[in-house]
Design an enzyme around this catalytic site. Sequence first.
Site, mmCIF file in Angstrom:
data_model
loop_
_atom_site.group_PDB
_atom_site.id
_atom_site.type_symbol
_atom_site.label_atom_id
_atom_site.label_comp_id
_atom_site.label_asym_id
_atom_site.label_seq_id
_atom_site.Cartn_x
_atom_site.Cartn_y
_atom_site.Cartn_z
ATOM 1 N N ASP A 104 -1.865 -9.317 5.358
ATOM 2 C CA ASP A 104 -2.702 -8.309 4.712
ATOM 3 C C ASP A 104 -4.149 -8.678 4.960
ATOM 4 O O ASP A 104 -4.467 -9.842 5.222
ATOM 5 C CB ASP A 104 -2.405 -8.231 3.214
ATOM 6 N N VAL A 154 -4.927 -5.469 10.709
ATOM 7 C CA VAL A 154 -3.911 -4.904 11.593
ATOM 8 C C VAL A 154 -4.503 -3.977 12.652
ATOM 9 O O VAL A 154 -3.826 -3.629 13.620
ATOM 10 C CB VAL A 154 -2.838 -4.179 10.754
ATOM 11 N N TYR A 169 -2.678 12.252 8.145
ATOM 12 C CA TYR A 169 -1.535 11.417 7.759
ATOM 13 C C TYR A 169 -0.257 11.944 8.396
ATOM 14 O O TYR A 169 0.514 11.178 8.996
ATOM 15 C CB TYR A 169 -1.419 11.407 6.236
ATOM 16 N N LYS A 206 2.079 9.963 11.160
ATOM 17 C CA LYS A 206 3.448 9.584 10.801
ATOM 18 C C LYS A 206 4.470 10.260 11.708
ATOM 19 O O LYS A 206 5.521 9.680 12.019
ATOM 20 C CB LYS A 206 3.711 9.912 9.329
ATOM 21 N N THR A 248 4.820 4.579 -5.790
ATOM 22 C CA THR A 248 4.209 3.330 -5.339
ATOM 23 C C THR A 248 2.764 3.268 -5.829
ATOM 24 O O THR A 248 2.169 4.293 -6.182
ATOM 25 C CB THR A 248 4.204 3.235 -3.804
#
Length: 275
Positions: free
Chosen positions: A42, A75, A167, A171, A202
Amino acid sequence: MNRLLGKTCLIFGGGSIGGEINNGLAAAITYAREGARVAIVDMNEAAVDGGVQRIREECEAAGIEPAVLGIVGNVTDDASVQSAVERTVTEFGTIDVLHNNVGIARMGGPIEQPLEEWNLVLNVNLTSMFLTCKHVLPHMLKQGSGSIINIGSVGGMRYIGYNYPSYSATKGAVTQFTQNLALEYASKGIRANTVAPGYINTPMIYKQISGAYDTVEEMVAARDALSPTGKMGDSFDVANAALFLASDESRYVNGVCIPVDGGLVQSSAPPAAAQ
């Protein structure tokens, strides 16, 4: 138990501030409980520390002493990803499972969304997977085996009520990217599959989606109502699907996209736009 004994799982996006259980951390906990050596990456040191601590707590509560490595890394940065991969191999010897969980959502279509934000979503959600695969695949090719698990979204398969085409586009691209990997490397002993969560409760939705509603309570109620089951799933629903793909039980499963959505993508009508 021990479905991943002897395997090393590298999870990008496995950290969590304060140990909140998100999809990446749930996967890391699930893998560790099944005997895997786990490395989480992370970009925030506090998130890495929180994730490592939560993995240890959850495993020790089950009578397991986990082998866990926490790595601070970005990342979207090539050198940072390479360093994280090399540290994992140095510490654990192999990378048997690559789990790409990093993802962000930003509201707004082409009119509202700045170009810089579009590019940010593209880099975080899609280019990140290109980079992790670039550096992990040589190790998997050398050992002649590996499982790549990319977290997509049903939002990349159909409209789900949110004005976030950046998004959805990324995806959707994740699924096609994963299919290409799957067929390109199938003869080399490497599998690649996508898990596509639906409405999942989440920490991310409270930080990145709740602004589309008047209140957090309204968001939760609306997302529960949109699920065919009448209630959102949780992060361990996603993690358990990933566990199957990480294990040898799925040795002949390759190039698929598994929705974890209570049947949402099978329903006949798309949901109305979130207000």
